[in-house]
Motif scaffolding. Structure first.
Motif, PDB file in Angstrom:
ATOM      1  N   GLN A 106       0.824  -1.220   0.000  1.00  0.00           N
ATOM      2  CA  GLN A 106       0.000   0.000   0.000  1.00  0.00           C
ATOM      3  C   GLN A 106       0.857   1.269   0.000  1.00  0.00           C
ATOM      4  O   GLN A 106       0.696   2.158   0.834  1.00  0.00           O
ATOM      5  N   ASP A 132      -3.656  -1.801   6.460  1.00  0.00           N
ATOM      6  CA  ASP A 132      -5.018  -1.825   6.982  1.00  0.00           C
ATOM      7  C   ASP A 132      -4.991  -2.247   8.455  1.00  0.00           C
ATOM      8  O   ASP A 132      -4.232  -3.145   8.848  1.00  0.00           O
ATOM      9  N   THR A 172      -6.287   0.815  -2.151  1.00  0.00           N
ATOM     10  CA  THR A 172      -7.512   0.059  -2.399  1.00  0.00           C
ATOM     11  C   THR A 172      -7.343  -0.982  -3.498  1.00  0.00           C
ATOM     12  O   THR A 172      -8.318  -1.415  -4.098  1.00  0.00           O
ATOM     13  N   SER A 173      -6.114  -1.397  -3.766  1.00  0.00           N
ATOM     14  CA  SER A 173      -5.879  -2.393  -4.803  1.00  0.00           C
ATOM     15  C   SER A 173      -6.651  -3.681  -4.527  1.00  0.00           C
ATOM     16  O   SER A 173      -6.803  -4.106  -3.378  1.00  0.00           O
ATOM     17  N   LYS A 174      -7.114  -4.321  -5.596  1.00  0.00           N
ATOM     18  CA  LYS A 174      -7.840  -5.582  -5.432  1.00  0.00           C
ATOM     19  C   LYS A 174      -6.909  -6.749  -5.122  1.00  0.00           C
ATOM     20  O   LYS A 174      -7.377  -7.846  -4.822  1.00  0.00           O
TER      21      LYS A 174
END
Length: 448
Positions: A161, A185, A176-178
């Motif tokens: 991230q 987080d 917010t990458s998949k």
């Protein structure tokens, strides 16, 4: 805006021209029967693989895998296997292609954000390496592994991230990458450390920051954060039962560095290089080079892109609004990214006579249009090139990865042939079929 045509390296240009001339002579390009074809330089592929292997010291335990998505043709994958590569796959189709190309299961790495239970079970049964993408997938693997010891080496893909590069769609380490489990987080790092501690078979960490448009510093930073996480796992005290069984055991034994080295599409220079990237990693993450970890890489585009080009005939030319337009047989079906995101994926284009010989003459701004039935099917706009005429050929350079081998079947346009080639010391060109051209009859097969 008119984009200038960069000068080509004379030796590289001469090599492409000799290949085009021979392709025309052998009718691999033909104005009636073979309007479009792609070509892969097998000598160049071997040289790129050698450069990659040379970038990492022989004393290290490294599995270099090729990202099959970049060029999934089975004969090419088989050639890469012969050169000592493993194979990274991200779908059931790529998985099957890797096996068909002869890769041993322990030299295949399965990555995908959407692995099915069946796919995971097959990989674990064969001993294929698996990088787990998310918490729910970890639960699936738990159920499949059970109380036993898996044949596969299993890791977790972490998302450092750290942000994206200049092409958002190619950046996989954004907040917010998949892809992967986000280390930033809340609660994730602690939960991941516990997940490793509870599973002796969870022994690798995987990271992939992105590809085109991602600067090397960003990629190295992502690798550094993944290694820092691995060091944290290894520094944690494992439970007493594990300590008694395996004193001094390191939980994480391997780092999968991913791939994604960007490609220079501006000219014939290969930049950045694998050696340069390895040197940056050595400076930023010395732990990778002291032997404490096994390593894996997953390069794709950077191994193949500059070792290929696509050639197509000009069918018509016209003038509209004062600008010349050449309508060719290479468009969105073989240059999808360039057509839909031209600013991020511009391609160099060269103009050739029907014989394959390079065209000379004053450059004239011309749109290079494809055959698809929508107005935006343009691989170049106002590109200065020698004036094109019907029957001429255009070559789209640096298309050895993706492009023709990642075909977009708009207007039911068939897949073109892909030819590998070698050039000997005397200049003789030899072609090797990698994919035959798809016939229209194949589009009309009835449903069984």
């Amino acid at each position: 805006m008119t984009i200038p045509q960069p000068a080509a390296d004379p030796a590289a240009a001469a090599r492409r021209e000799s290949v085009l001339r021979e392709a025309v002579r052998q009718r691999l390009l033909d104005p009636d029967d073979a309007l479009l074809a792609a070509f892969v330089d097998l000598d160049g592929v071997a040289a790129s693989v050698a450069d990659l292997r040379a970038a990492f010291p022989d004393r290290l335990d490294v599995l270099h895998t090729f990202a099959a998505k970049a060029n999934c043709l089975v004969p090419l994958l088989a050639r890469l296997r012969e050169l000592g590569m493993g194979c990274e796959v991200a779908s059931p189709g790529e998985f099957a292609q890797a096996l068909a190309a002869g890769f041993e299961p322990d030299r295949i790495v399965l990555d995908s954000p959407a692995k099915t239970r069946r796919e995971l079970a097959a990989a674990l049964e064969l001993g294929v390496a698996v990088n787990i993408d998310n918490w729910q997938e970890l639960e699936r693997v738990d159920a499949l592994v059970g109380p036993g010891t898996p044949r596969s080496r299993i890791g977790v893909r972490v998302n450092p991230q750290i942000g994206g590069g200049t092409i958002g769609a190619m950046s996989t380490a954004t907040a917010t990458s998949k892809f992967g489990i986000g280390l930033a987080d809340e609660g994730n790092t602690k939960r991941l450390v516990e997940a490793f501690r509870e599973r002796p078979w969870l022994t690798w960490v995987h990271v992939h920051v992105g590809s085109q448009g991602c600067p090397l510093d960003l990629m190295a930073d992502g690798v550094a954060r993944a290694v820092a996480f691995a060091e944290q796992v290894n520094a944690e005290q494992v439970n007493a039962e594990q300590v008694n069984a395996e004193p001094g055991r390191r939980q994480v034994v391997g780092i999968d560095l991913g791939g994604g080295l960007p490609v220079n599409f501006a000219d014939d220079t290969t930049a950045p290089t694998f050696a340069g990237y390895a040197e940056l990693l050595r400076a930023r993450v010395p732990e990778l080079f002291d032997g404490r970890y096994r390593l894996a890489t997953e390069f794709g585009r950077s191994l193949l892109a500059k070792n290929g080009f696509t050639a197509a005939y000009v069918e018509y030319t016209k003038t509209s609004g004062g600008r010349r337009i050449a309508v060719t047989h290479a468009g969105a079906q073989v240059a999808t990214r360039t057509v839909f995101v031209p600013d991020a994926w511009p391609l160099r284009i060269t103009a050739h006579h029907p014989s394959g010989a390079r065209k000379d003459g004053a450059p004239v701004p011309q749109d290079i249009a494809g055959p698809c039935c929508f107005a935006g099917d343009l691989v170049a706009v106002a590109r200065p090139l020698p004036l094109l005429e019907p029957g001429d050929l255009v070559a789209l350079l640096d298309t050895g990865a993706y492009y023709a081998t990642t075909h977009f079947q708009y207007n039911s346009l068939p897949e073109p042939a892909v030819h590998g080639f070698t050039v000997d010391a005397a200049g003789a060109v030899r072609f090797v079929p990698l994919r035959r051209a798809q016939g229209v009859d194949e589009l009309l097969r009835p449903v069984d």
